[in-house]
Enzyme design. Structure first.
Site, PDB file in Angstrom:
ATOM      1  N   GLY A   7       0.843  -1.129   0.021  1.00  0.00           N
ATOM      2  CA  GLY A   7      -0.010  -0.002   0.061  1.00  0.00           C
ATOM      3  C   GLY A   7       0.903   1.319  -0.209  1.00  0.00           C
ATOM      4  N   LYS A  13      -6.998  11.368   5.515  1.00  0.00           N
ATOM      5  CA  LYS A  13      -8.373  11.504   5.281  1.00  0.00           C
ATOM      6  C   LYS A  13      -9.392  11.006   6.520  1.00  0.00           C
ATOM      7  CE  LYS A  13      -6.705  13.232   2.422  1.00  0.00           C
ATOM      8  NZ  LYS A  13      -5.600  13.372   1.572  1.00  0.00           N
ATOM      9  N   GLY A  55       5.489  25.316   4.509  1.00  0.00           N
ATOM     10  CA  GLY A  55       5.011  24.859   3.262  1.00  0.00           C
ATOM     11  C   GLY A  55       3.467  25.132   3.002  1.00  0.00           C
ATOM     12  N   GLY A  56       2.909  25.454   1.964  1.00  0.00           N
ATOM     13  CA  GLY A  56       1.479  25.746   1.813  1.00  0.00           C
ATOM     14  C   GLY A  56       1.184  25.281   0.452  1.00  0.00           C
ATOM     15  N   GLY A  57       1.634  23.844   0.520  1.00  0.00           N
ATOM     16  CA  GLY A  57       1.074  23.036  -0.764  1.00  0.00           C
ATOM     17  C   GLY A  57      -0.125  22.156  -0.179  1.00  0.00           C
ATOM     18  N   ALA A  68      -1.813   9.553  -6.005  1.00  0.00           N
ATOM     19  CA  ALA A  68      -2.068   8.264  -6.158  1.00  0.00           C
ATOM     20  C   ALA A  68      -2.691   7.747  -7.450  1.00  0.00           C
ATOM     21  CB  ALA A  68      -2.724   7.791  -4.854  1.00  0.00           C
ATOM     22  N   HIS A 128     -32.385  16.306  -8.145  1.00  0.00           N
ATOM     23  CA  HIS A 128     -32.716  17.355  -7.120  1.00  0.00           C
ATOM     24  C   HIS A 128     -33.108  16.965  -6.009  1.00  0.00           C
ATOM     25  CE1 HIS A 128     -33.830  21.382  -6.026  1.00  0.00           C
ATOM     26  NE2 HIS A 128     -34.862  20.552  -5.449  1.00  0.00           N
TER      27      HIS A 128
HETATM   28  P1  FAD Z   1       4.570   4.862  -2.853  1.00  0.00           P
HETATM   29  O1  FAD Z   1       3.235   4.829  -2.192  1.00  0.00           O
HETATM   30  O2  FAD Z   1       5.486   5.655  -1.982  1.00  0.00           O
HETATM   31  O3  FAD Z   1       5.187   3.311  -2.754  1.00  0.00           O
HETATM   32  C1  FAD Z   1       6.399   2.966  -3.098  1.00  0.00           C
HETATM   33  C2  FAD Z   1       6.638   1.599  -2.186  1.00  0.00           C
HETATM   34  O4  FAD Z   1       8.069   1.194  -2.817  1.00  0.00           O
HETATM   35  C3  FAD Z   1       6.897   1.805  -0.778  1.00  0.00           C
HETATM   36  O5  FAD Z   1       6.108   0.946  -0.083  1.00  0.00           O
HETATM   37  C4  FAD Z   1       8.440   1.469  -0.586  1.00  0.00           C
HETATM   38  O6  FAD Z   1       8.494   0.792   0.743  1.00  0.00           O
HETATM   39  C5  FAD Z   1       8.758   0.686  -1.669  1.00  0.00           C
HETATM   40  N1  FAD Z   1      10.181   0.475  -2.183  1.00  0.00           N
HETATM   41  C6  FAD Z   1      10.928   1.440  -2.256  1.00  0.00           C
HETATM   42  N2  FAD Z   1      12.313   1.130  -2.630  1.00  0.00           N
HETATM   43  C7  FAD Z   1      11.981  -0.417  -2.726  1.00  0.00           C
HETATM   44  C8  FAD Z   1      13.106  -1.348  -2.827  1.00  0.00           C
HETATM   45  N3  FAD Z   1      14.284  -1.098  -3.285  1.00  0.00           N
HETATM   46  N4  FAD Z   1      12.687  -2.688  -2.845  1.00  0.00           N
HETATM   47  C9  FAD Z   1      11.362  -2.909  -2.356  1.00  0.00           C
HETATM   48  N5  FAD Z   1      10.413  -1.838  -1.836  1.00  0.00           N
HETATM   49  C10 FAD Z   1      10.754  -0.686  -2.165  1.00  0.00           C
HETATM   50  N6  FAD Z   1      -2.148  11.417  -3.297  1.00  0.00           N
HETATM   51  C11 FAD Z   1      -3.538  11.575  -3.637  1.00  0.00           C
HETATM   52  O7  FAD Z   1      -3.621  11.334  -5.101  1.00  0.00           O
HETATM   53  N7  FAD Z   1      -4.364  11.968  -3.019  1.00  0.00           N
HETATM   54  C12 FAD Z   1      -4.180  12.429  -1.678  1.00  0.00           C
HETATM   55  O8  FAD Z   1      -5.172  12.630  -0.919  1.00  0.00           O
HETATM   56  C13 FAD Z   1      -2.917  12.220  -1.228  1.00  0.00           C
HETATM   57  N8  FAD Z   1      -2.587  12.700   0.021  1.00  0.00           N
HETATM   58  C14 FAD Z   1      -1.187  12.269   0.365  1.00  0.00           C
HETATM   59  C15 FAD Z   1      -1.095  12.881   1.869  1.00  0.00           C
HETATM   60  C16 FAD Z   1       0.147  12.696   2.223  1.00  0.00           C
HETATM   61  C17 FAD Z   1       0.588  13.219   3.760  1.00  0.00           C
HETATM   62  C18 FAD Z   1       1.300  12.340   1.481  1.00  0.00           C
HETATM   63  C19 FAD Z   1       2.652  11.901   1.827  1.00  0.00           C
HETATM   64  C20 FAD Z   1       1.198  11.899   0.158  1.00  0.00           C
HETATM   65  C21 FAD Z   1      -0.192  12.015  -0.287  1.00  0.00           C
HETATM   66  N9  FAD Z   1      -0.735  11.752  -1.662  1.00  0.00           N
HETATM   67  C22 FAD Z   1      -1.885  11.715  -2.055  1.00  0.00           C
HETATM   68  C23 FAD Z   1       0.523  11.184  -2.731  1.00  0.00           C
HETATM   69  C24 FAD Z   1       0.547   9.590  -2.952  1.00  0.00           C
HETATM   70  O9  FAD Z   1       0.437   9.251  -1.425  1.00  0.00           O
HETATM   71  C25 FAD Z   1       1.594   9.355  -3.689  1.00  0.00           C
HETATM   72  O10 FAD Z   1       1.338   9.857  -4.877  1.00  0.00           O
HETATM   73  C26 FAD Z   1       1.496   7.634  -3.986  1.00  0.00           C
HETATM   74  O11 FAD Z   1       1.511   6.970  -2.688  1.00  0.00           O
HETATM   75  C27 FAD Z   1       2.583   7.072  -5.054  1.00  0.00           C
HETATM   76  O12 FAD Z   1       2.380   5.889  -5.220  1.00  0.00           O
HETATM   77  P2  FAD Z   1       3.833   5.105  -5.415  1.00  0.00           P
HETATM   78  O13 FAD Z   1       3.193   3.783  -5.828  1.00  0.00           O
HETATM   79  O14 FAD Z   1       4.611   5.964  -6.592  1.00  0.00           O
HETATM   80  O15 FAD Z   1       4.817   5.138  -4.322  1.00  0.00           O
END
Ligand code: FAD
Length: 479
Positions: free
Chosen positions: A52, A64, A193-195, A330, A454
């Site tokens: 996840g 959330k 940071g205001g992102g 995500a 509605h």
């Molecule tokens: P990640 O979810 O970061 O997953 C990468 C995985 O790879 C991790 O589990 C890590 O352990 C694993 N990994 C890394 N290197 C290795 C390796 N060498 N070997 C094995 N495993 C490895 N996005 C939205 O769309 N809506 C939102 O509301 C939202 N809210 C957010 C709130 C916060 C506080 C944060 C921090 C982010 C939020 N995001 C949101 C962004 C979203 O979480 C990311 O865009 C998304 O998780 C990216 O998915 P990913 O699969 O690219 O990477």
């Protein structure tokens, strides 16, 4: 037959099926693994931590959960005009944390279940490339398992990026990882940071009774979103007591008593004392120690360089999600995961980033899709804007949430929808209509010709579309 047919029944793989190894089990990686398995690949997913990834464990989902309870608390406190009298709306942080853990655990378990049900093998461990055709996975017990494959999908995500400001390395300074593990709610917090992440946390903490200050380097918070609605949202948040310092730079942080003193320059220098400091200045792609350079995978300012089919510079190696994507969200990561899996399995798939909704989970919510007025003005395209205020929408009034507006932007000549921006209740759900309309290249007339139920918030989308045509029924005539 259906491309699924030979992978049905879990582990039974077609003779000579393609071997795909996915590195990282976040939103990008697990979706890529599922899609590749659906298409008949023999898939192994390597994850060093929890399935996840960021989204489920430290991102979208846990934030959330907090926001939902914060909203219930505000609703209870502000319920009197609606006839709701609650004796004491008190948030118990530790109970809320337990609920958060339960939701996360349930979703993580669900991902594991789906992977298993699709015949994907999950290998727990850290993957490092040894050659373009093989990774070595160091498992928890220290044993190293080599995995070779016909194709790899790198989905290693991102980590918080801390600017080199003196004091950001002090013990107890928070990033989005630590903030979700706080044992107690602080009395006051300074957000650097205001992102999107910063503003969501500002909204959550403020609703939970924490005194919140946001410091943003740029002249306005939430860059790249609709400027009019961002200003509207900031006013709402300010009225709720959040303090914003824009065009402001954090110079340093020092420990002070049981909290911190942060030196901020916004024209004049000021020292702000808070119990906690939370740095949310963005995230950077995580590819450290993966061995990418050694095998010749090209990166571009830390990000893995990919084409529209998510192929890297090395044949057979694809990259998706935060480690490679131009947009770190995500739903973009999972869309890229599907594209990579389909490209590997010989389907014609390509990413198209023109219609990506973005969502900001504040109270009220904020969401946008497509182009903003500012972008269109810069590019010289002629457009028409329709607006409809939430305080003229029945459902918003029923909910006691009159703040906000729907804005629809269309091409002046053709009427094609170029963008939709929503501030108000359920904006993040409403934006799906705009995304579908844009994806289907619909015009405002087609939204107008669609009967909306509605009373719903969706009626505000239709009225804003009517307003593009100067035909809004629930607004006084213009001029
Ligand atoms: P990640 O979810 O970061 O997953 C990468 C995985 O790879 C991790 O589990 C890590 O352990 C694993 N990994 C890394 N290197 C290795 C390796 N060498 N070997 C094995 N495993 C490895 N996005 C939205 O769309 N809506 C939102 O509301 C939202 N809210 C957010 C709130 C916060 C506080 C944060 C921090 C982010 C939020 N995001 C949101 C962004 C979203 O979480 C990311 O865009 C998304 O998780 C990216 O998915 P990913 O699969 O690219 O990477």
């Amino acid at each position: 037959g259906h491309p699924n047919s030979h992978s049905k029944g879990g582990r039974i793989m077609a003779e000579g099926s393609k071997r795909v190894v996915v590195i990282g089990g976040g939103t990008g990686g697990y979706v890529a693994a599922l899609r590749a398995a659906q298409l008949g690949a023999s898939v192994i997913l390597v994850e060093k931590n929890a399935l996840g990834g960021t989204c489920l464990n430290r991102g979208c989902i846990p934030t959330k959960v907090l926001l939902h309870t914060a909203e219930l608390a505000s609703a209870a406190r502000e319920g009197e005009p609606l006839g709701l009298f609650v004796k004491e709306a008190r948030v118990d942080w530790s109970v809320l944390m337990r609920h958060k853990e339960e939701v996360v655990a349930r979703l993580v378990e669900g991902v594991g279940f789906l992977l298993g049900a699709n015949g994907v093998e999950v290998v727990q461990g850290n993957a490092v490339f040894r050659s373009p055709g093989e990774v070595a996975v160091t498992q928890e017990d220290g044993t190293v398992r080599p995995l070779s494959a016909d194709a790899f999908i790198v989905a290693t995500g991102s980590v918080p990026a801390l600017p080199p400001v003196p004091g950001f390395d002090l013990p107890g300074i928070l990033t989005s990882d630590g903030v979700l593990g706080l044992e107690m709610l602080p009395k006051s917090i300074l957000l650097v940071g205001g992102g999107v992440i910063g503003i969501e946390f500002a909204s959550i903490f403020s609703a939970l009774g924490v005194e919140v200050t946001v410091v943003e380097m740029l002249p306005e918070i939430l860059p790249n979103l609709d400027v009019e609605l961002v200003g509207y949202l900031r006013q709402i948040l300010e009225a709720r007591g959040i303090r914003f310092l824009t065009s402001a730079t954090v110079k340093s942080v020092r420990a002070l008593g049981s909290g911190y003193a942060t030196a901020v320059t916004a024209g004049v220098e000021e020292e702000i004392v808070t119990e906690k400091v939370f740095v949310c200045t963005g995230r950077r792609p995580f590819t450290q120690g993966l061995g990418l350079e050694e095998i010749g995978v090209r990166t571009d300012r830390g990000r893995i360089a990919v084409d529209e089919r998510m192929r890297t510079s090395v044949p057979g190696i694809h990259a998706i999600g935060d480690c490679a994507s131009p947009i770190m969200l995500a739903h973009v990561a999972s869309a890229e995961g599907e594209v990579a899996a389909e490209a590997i399995m010989g389907l014609r798939a390509a990413m198209d980033y023109r219609v990506v909704p973005s969502a900001v989970y504040t109270a009220p919510e904020f969401a946008g899709v497509g182009r903003t007025e500012e972008e269109l003005t810069r590019s010289g395209q002629s457009f028409t804007v329709g607006r409809f205020p939430m305080n003229s929408n029945a459902k918003a009034l029923i909910a006691g949430m009159p703040d906000g507006m729907v804005k629809v932007i269309s091409d002046r000549e053709t009427g094609e929808i170029l963008g939709m921006h929503v501030l108000g209740p359920r904006a993040t759900d409403l934006i799906a209509e705009g995304a579908l309309a844009m994806r289907s290249e619909l015009t405002v007339d087609e939204i107008v010709a669609t009967i909306h139920a509605h009373p719903t918030l969706g009626e505000a989308v239709r009225e804003a579309s009517l307003d593009v045509l100067d035909r809004a029924l629930h607004l006084p005539p213009k001029g």
